[in-house]
Design a protein around this motif. Structure first.
Motif, PDB file in Angstrom:
ATOM      1  N   GLN A 269       0.845  -1.192   0.000  1.00 54.29           N
ATOM      2  CA  GLN A 269       0.000   0.000   0.000  1.00 54.29           C
ATOM      3  C   GLN A 269       0.880   1.243   0.000  1.00 54.29           C
ATOM      4  OE1 GLN A 269      -3.465  -0.029   2.596  1.00 54.29           O
ATOM      5  NE2 GLN A 269      -3.072  -2.178   3.111  1.00 54.29           N
TER       6      GLN A 269
ATOM      7  N   GLU B 278      -3.166   0.465  -3.840  1.00 54.01           N
ATOM      8  CA  GLU B 278      -2.934  -0.861  -3.273  1.00 54.01           C
ATOM      9  C   GLU B 278      -2.630  -1.831  -4.411  1.00 54.01           C
ATOM     10  OE1 GLU B 278      -5.060  -4.244  -0.426  1.00 54.01           O
ATOM     11  OE2 GLU B 278      -6.092  -2.351  -0.893  1.00 54.01           O
TER      12      GLU B 278
ATOM     13  N   LEU C 167      -2.033  -5.844  -5.470  1.00 54.13           N
ATOM     14  CA  LEU C 167      -2.307  -7.220  -5.060  1.00 54.13           C
ATOM     15  C   LEU C 167      -1.283  -8.168  -5.674  1.00 54.13           C
ATOM     16  CD1 LEU C 167      -6.193  -7.282  -5.540  1.00 54.13           C
ATOM     17  CD2 LEU C 167      -4.891  -6.681  -3.476  1.00 54.13           C
TER      18      LEU C 167
ATOM     19  N   ARG D  78      -2.873  -3.809  -9.864  1.00 57.28           N
ATOM     20  CA  ARG D  78      -3.346  -2.685  -9.064  1.00 57.28           C
ATOM     21  C   ARG D  78      -4.822  -2.874  -8.754  1.00 57.28           C
ATOM     22  NH1 ARG D  78      -3.723   3.703 -10.864  1.00 57.28           N
ATOM     23  NH2 ARG D  78      -5.151   4.306  -9.187  1.00 57.28           N
ATOM     24  N   ASP D  79      -5.170  -2.771  -7.470  1.00 54.13           N
ATOM     25  CA  ASP D  79      -6.546  -2.947  -7.034  1.00 54.13           C
ATOM     26  C   ASP D  79      -7.314  -1.655  -7.266  1.00 54.13           C
ATOM     27  OD1 ASP D  79      -8.789  -4.080  -5.929  1.00 54.13           O
ATOM     28  OD2 ASP D  79      -8.225  -3.618  -3.858  1.00 54.13           O
ATOM     29  N   ARG D  80      -8.227  -1.672  -8.235  1.00 54.93           N
ATOM     30  CA  ARG D  80      -9.035  -0.500  -8.554  1.00 54.93           C
ATOM     31  C   ARG D  80     -10.459  -0.684  -8.026  1.00 54.93           C
ATOM     32  NH1 ARG D  80      -6.699   2.829 -12.455  1.00 54.93           N
ATOM     33  NH2 ARG D  80      -4.860   1.986 -13.496  1.00 54.93           N
TER      34      ARG D  80
ATOM     35  N   ASP E 278     -14.412  -1.413  -8.058  1.00 60.38           N
ATOM     36  CA  ASP E 278     -15.120  -2.477  -8.758  1.00 60.38           C
ATOM     37  C   ASP E 278     -15.729  -2.011 -10.070  1.00 60.38           C
ATOM     38  OD1 ASP E 278     -14.482  -4.229  -6.750  1.00 60.38           O
ATOM     39  OD2 ASP E 278     -16.364  -3.916  -5.652  1.00 60.38           O
TER      40      ASP E 278
ATOM     41  N   GLN F 189      -7.341  -1.802 -16.265  1.00 58.61           N
ATOM     42  CA  GLN F 189      -6.557  -2.798 -15.536  1.00 58.61           C
ATOM     43  C   GLN F 189      -5.073  -2.545 -15.752  1.00 58.61           C
ATOM     44  OE1 GLN F 189      -7.029  -6.932 -16.737  1.00 58.61           O
ATOM     45  NE2 GLN F 189      -6.841  -7.603 -14.616  1.00 58.61           N
TER      46      GLN F 189
END
Length: 256
Positions: A154, A167, A169, A190-192, A194, A199
């Motif tokens: 993070q 963040e 993953l 990369r956590d975007r 929902d 991506q």
């Protein structure tokens, strides 16, 4: 395009980091593709200054047919230091030349926890959070975190005049093909939100100190940008496995 690749390749420092070995100097070049068309190259160098500060430089320029229509060059550099086992940015510069020139200079004052920014139009300041990075050196924090065995990646990043939270993953390990050969790399995403159709995926090689060997970004319309490692110094490139290429069968020839 240039800003997108630079931001993606090199937009994620840990909030708290463990002590780690210094990241060795290196020089790397990447080929940048838009879908299947080569559109540019990215050259990056990490060096150590006489006073002990570190300097990460990155330059992106168009290549191939694209260079006939666009002359935009993007140069970025981040001066930073190792501080209590963390990567601490001191100064950041961004300059884009060509049809749409742009400039940004940032100074990090860690005594006052203040960030001063100047784009030659409207200088402004904001309050820093501990562990804040600029958008260029996030990759070094990723490298260091993965080397430390961190599982939660993070980051606070100063970008666009404000602090952003990212963040990353950790997914599976895959074999990645590059101009230097194949290599095992950890796949990161990369956590975007929902509802985001975009991506961003990175592949970082453990045998290279988790250096990024490939990045892929997919836009909402399906357009794909890919940056792939093609040259590297300062690391042991013998860890790459030469790709097995098919050999043409010359057939048999009878003797008259």
């Amino acid at each position: 395009m240039n800003r997108l690749i630079l931001t993606l390749l090199f937009t994620c420092m840990p909030l708290i980091a463990k002590a780690a070995e210094p990241i060795a100097d290196y020089s790397a070049s990447y080929s940048v593709q838009y879908n299947s068309l080569t559109v540019g190259e990215l050259n990056q160098t990490l060096s150590t200054l006489e006073n002990g500060d570190r300097l990460l430089r990155s330059e992106t320029r168009p290549r191939g047919l694209v260079s006939l229509f666009r002359s935009d060059n993007v140069k970025e550099q981040s001066r930073w230091r190792d501080y209590q086992g963390t990567i601490q940015p001191l100064e950041y510069r961004y300059e884009r030349t060509g049809r749409r020139p742009k400039f940004l200079h940032m100074l990090f004052d860690w005594q006052e926890y203040q960030l001063d920014m100047d784009d030659k139009k409207h200088p402004w300041s904001l309050t820093l959070k501990p562990g804040t990075l600029d958008r260029l050196i996030y990759q070094l924090a990723v490298m260091r975190d993965l080397s430390n065995g961190e599982q939660e990646l993070q980051y606070h990043i100063a970008d666009g005049g404000k602090l952003k939270h990212h963040e990353i993953l950790i997914l599976e390990t895959e074999t990645v093909s590059t101009s230097l050969g194949t290599i095992e790399a950890v796949k990161l995403v990369r956590d975007r939100d929902d509802d985001s159709d975009r991506q961003t995926i990175l592949w970082c090689a453990p045998s290279l100190g988790y250096l990024t060997v490939k990045l892929q970004h997919i836009e909402k319309d399906g357009a794909t940008f890919t940056a792939s490692l093609r040259e590297l110094t300062g690391r042991d490139t013998s860890v790459f496995t030469p790709e097995q290429r098919p050999v043409n069968n010359p057939g048999f020839r009878t003797t008259p």
